[in-house]
Design a protein around this motif. Structure first.
Motif, PDB file in Angstrom:
ATOM      1  N   UNK A  67     -98.464   4.926  80.613  1.00 21.19           N
ATOM      2  CA  UNK A  67     -97.930   3.562  80.569  1.00 21.19           C
ATOM      3  C   UNK A  67     -97.213   3.311  79.244  1.00 21.19           C
ATOM      4  N   UNK A  68     -96.170   2.497  79.286  1.00 19.37           N
ATOM      5  CA  UNK A  68     -95.417   2.145  78.092  1.00 19.37           C
ATOM      6  C   UNK A  68     -96.151   1.127  77.247  1.00 19.37           C
ATOM      7  N   UNK A  69     -95.593   0.874  76.058  1.00 18.34           N
ATOM      8  CA  UNK A  69     -96.223  -0.046  75.137  1.00 18.34           C
ATOM      9  C   UNK A  69     -96.328  -1.455  75.671  1.00 18.34           C
ATOM     10  N   UNK A  70     -95.301  -1.911  76.409  1.00 15.14           N
ATOM     11  CA  UNK A  70     -95.312  -3.284  76.933  1.00 15.14           C
ATOM     12  C   UNK A  70     -96.468  -3.478  77.909  1.00 15.14           C
ATOM     13  N   UNK A  71     -96.677  -2.502  78.792  1.00 14.28           N
ATOM     14  CA  UNK A  71     -97.770  -2.594  79.759  1.00 14.28           C
ATOM     15  C   UNK A  71     -99.110  -2.561  79.044  1.00 14.28           C
ATOM     16  N   UNK A  72     -99.242  -1.655  78.063  1.00 16.36           N
ATOM     17  CA  UNK A  72    -100.494  -1.553  77.328  1.00 16.36           C
ATOM     18  C   UNK A  72    -100.818  -2.855  76.609  1.00 16.36           C
ATOM     19  N   UNK A  73     -99.812  -3.454  75.987  1.00 16.81           N
ATOM     20  CA  UNK A  73    -100.054  -4.700  75.256  1.00 16.81           C
ATOM     21  C   UNK A  73    -100.482  -5.817  76.194  1.00 16.81           C
ATOM     22  N   UNK A  74     -99.862  -5.857  77.376  1.00 13.40           N
ATOM     23  CA  UNK A  74    -100.219  -6.908  78.328  1.00 13.40           C
ATOM     24  C   UNK A  74    -101.648  -6.733  78.829  1.00 13.40           C
TER      25      UNK A  74
ATOM     26  N   UNK B  27    -104.098  -5.101  77.324  1.00 13.63           N
ATOM     27  CA  UNK B  27    -105.015  -5.358  76.212  1.00 13.63           C
ATOM     28  C   UNK B  27    -105.193  -6.856  76.008  1.00 13.63           C
ATOM     29  N   UNK B  28    -104.094  -7.622  76.118  1.00 12.10           N
ATOM     30  CA  UNK B  28    -104.189  -9.071  75.974  1.00 12.10           C
ATOM     31  C   UNK B  28    -105.066  -9.704  77.038  1.00 12.10           C
ATOM     32  N   UNK B  29    -104.936  -9.223  78.278  1.00 11.77           N
ATOM     33  CA  UNK B  29    -105.753  -9.759  79.372  1.00 11.77           C
ATOM     34  C   UNK B  29    -107.227  -9.435  79.146  1.00 11.77           C
ATOM     35  N   UNK B  30    -107.507  -8.203  78.746  1.00 12.77           N
ATOM     36  CA  UNK B  30    -108.894  -7.781  78.545  1.00 12.77           C
ATOM     37  C   UNK B  30    -109.511  -8.523  77.365  1.00 12.77           C
ATOM     38  N   UNK B  31    -108.730  -8.751  76.315  1.00 14.46           N
ATOM     39  CA  UNK B  31    -109.264  -9.457  75.147  1.00 14.46           C
ATOM     40  C   UNK B  31    -109.745 -10.855  75.502  1.00 14.46           C
TER      41      UNK B  31
ATOM     42  N   UNK C 183    -111.658   0.545  76.142  1.00 12.89           N
ATOM     43  CA  UNK C 183    -111.448   1.920  75.715  1.00 12.89           C
ATOM     44  C   UNK C 183    -110.332   2.524  76.554  1.00 12.89           C
ATOM     45  N   UNK C 184    -109.816   3.661  76.090  1.00  8.10           N
ATOM     46  CA  UNK C 184    -108.755   4.331  76.834  1.00  8.10           C
ATOM     47  C   UNK C 184    -109.019   5.822  76.872  1.00  8.10           C
TER      48      UNK C 184
END
Length: 471
Positions: A223-230, A232-236, A243-244
């Motif tokens: 996955x790209x950075x944009x997907x990862x950031x989204x 991570x934001x939802x999980x936070x 974890x990954x």
């Protein structure tokens, strides 16, 4: 018991019970097929003929198993390919026996027996051989104690299913997969290794609450950075730990397993594509040349020195005022070298006489000028020091490179030089202008390259952000 025997003989002895069991399955399957064909009233001639050729039938199927390497398979980890190999072994031998039986006259065993018996054999032999695998997964949610963690896996693709399978087969790890989330709407409700795809990424908060999730595992290494950031934001927002799994490069470098979860790093969130280096062009520029690097004890220049050294320059000159940093870098680079190709120079770039003397002795072909002060808050308090090093020092290095016939000079600048609003950025912008001005009057090729925030470097804002997040 068999410790004194040769290894090949020990292997054969261990195989004898398996061969006896397989032979018994073959004969039982043919006997059952005969009984079915004649409704239990098997003619005496058929019984006598079967008894006479039973050894040949059993030997044929055992030979097929050897040829298809059935006895070399670890059935605890067997899969579809192994099941196909059993089917092929039984199928090929059955077709040969069918052809032989078709030409017999009189035919005491009907041809239908040659069809029914292999089917019975496949069920029995396959079931017995796959029993270790079936037993290992007899209860995918058993074997956990009170400390088990409920894991929600993000990504139901190849990596996700591998992760779920590892957790299910290793309950001692105390990770129990309770579901997947995946953005592919076609997978909603699908069961993978007895674990259901519960929704997409936007369902994570609701699933974490309703299923009492203790850990969210990211299984989307591509996955790209944009997907990862989204994600991570939802999980936070759920306050559930995240974890990954390792990426492909990590798996290759460290031989990690997909189930070895790690913390999400800044690299994951940035998700930038790796820049491919033109190794041939670098080699043509550096190999066999004399290369000089200023500020060599700094983070960026030290890594630059490692990269340059790999392209086999005739001589690598490391310039800095940091004695310890230069010494450590020299030892690091020459750890596996038989002959030294490195020289270190204690030199202050703000002193034109020192700089000129170093260039006079080294006569470099290629110069990388990375010496600079870069801590923005400190430079705001000490603008004079920033000017001396970042401006005067750059002028001294450029002048010396031009005067002593260097082929090219690369000035390491910063993105802060774009519309600068601080002392550091302003001094680096002046340095860029000096590089251009000296280059216009010189046969040396001058260039400037702007770096952004280099992760891991001293003075980078990224470690500061990470410390703030941890607090």
């Amino acid at each position: 018991m068999h410790r004194g025997l040769p290894p090949s003989l020990r292997d054969l002895l261990r195989l004898v019970p398996v061969l006896i069991l397989d032979a018994a399955i073959v004969l039982a399957a043919y006997a059952a097929a005969l009984a079915l064909r004649f409704d239990g009233d098997v003619p005496g001639q058929s019984i006598r003929f079967f008894a006479a050729v039973s050894w040949f039938i059993a030997l044929a199927y055992l030979t097929g198993n050897f040829l298809f390497r059935i006895y070399r398979t670890s059935w605890k980890y067997a899969g579809i390919v192994d099941a196909l190999n059993i089917a092929l072994s039984i199928g090929v031998v059955s077709m040969i026996l069918f052809a032989i039986n078709a030409f017999l006259s009189p035919r005491h065993i009907p041809l239908t027996v040659n069809v029914v018996a292999p089917a019975l054999m496949l069920i029995a032999m396959g079931g017995i051989k796959f029993w270790p695998r079936l037993w290992a997964s007899r209860n995918p949610f058993g074997g956990y104690d009170a400390g088990v963690k409920n894991v929600l896996i993000v990504g139901a693709g190849h990596t996700g299913q591998l992760l779920a399978r590892e957790f299910l087969q290793n309950p001692r790890w105390q990770y129990r997969p309770i579901g997947f989330v995946d953005d592919d709407r076609r997978l909603r409700g699908v069961r993978i290794h007895a674990v259901t795809v519960l929704g997409d990424r936007f369902d994570i908060p609701e699933i974490c609450t309703s299923r009492q999730v203790d850990l969210v595992a990211l299984a989307i290494p591509s996955a790209g950075g944009a997907v990862m950031r989204e994600v991570v934001g939802i999980v936070q927002s759920t306050h559930v730990p995240l974890r990954t799994v390792p990426g492909l490069r990590d798996l290759v470098r460290s031989e990690s397993e997909a189930a070895q979860l790690r913390e999400v790093t800044v690299d994951d969130l940035l998700g930038r594509d790796q820049v491919e280096i033109d190794a041939e062009m670098c080699a043509a520029t550096i190999r066999g040349k004399s290369v000089l690097i200023t500020g060599a004890a700094g983070y960026i220049a030290a890594e630059l020195a490692r990269q340059v050294f790999a392209f086999e320059p005739a001589r690598l000159h490391l310039v800095d005022v940091n004695e310890t940093g230069l010494y450590d870098l020299e030892r690091d680079l020459e750890a596996d070298e038989q002959e030294s190709r490195i020289s270190i120079w204690l030199c202050d770039v703000t002193d034109p006489a020192q700089v000129d003397e170093v260039f006079r002795q080294t006569r470099p072909d290629v110069v990388f000028h990375a010496a600079a002060y870069k801590h923005i808050p400190v430079m705001e308090d000490h603008p004079d020091a920033a000017f001396r090093t970042n401006v005067v020092g750059t002028l001294n290095v450029c002048t010396a490179a031009s005067d002593h016939g260097a082929e090219r000079l690369v000035f390491v600048s910063t993105d802060k030089a774009v519309n600068p609003d601080n002392v550091y950025g302003a001094t680096k912008r002046i340095g860029e202008l000096l590089v251009g001005a000296v280059g216009n009057e010189s046969t040396t090729t001058f260039a400037a390259v702007r770096f952004g925030n280099v992760m891991g470097s001293r003075g980078s804002v990224v470690p500061l952000f990470l410390r703030q997040i941890e607090r």
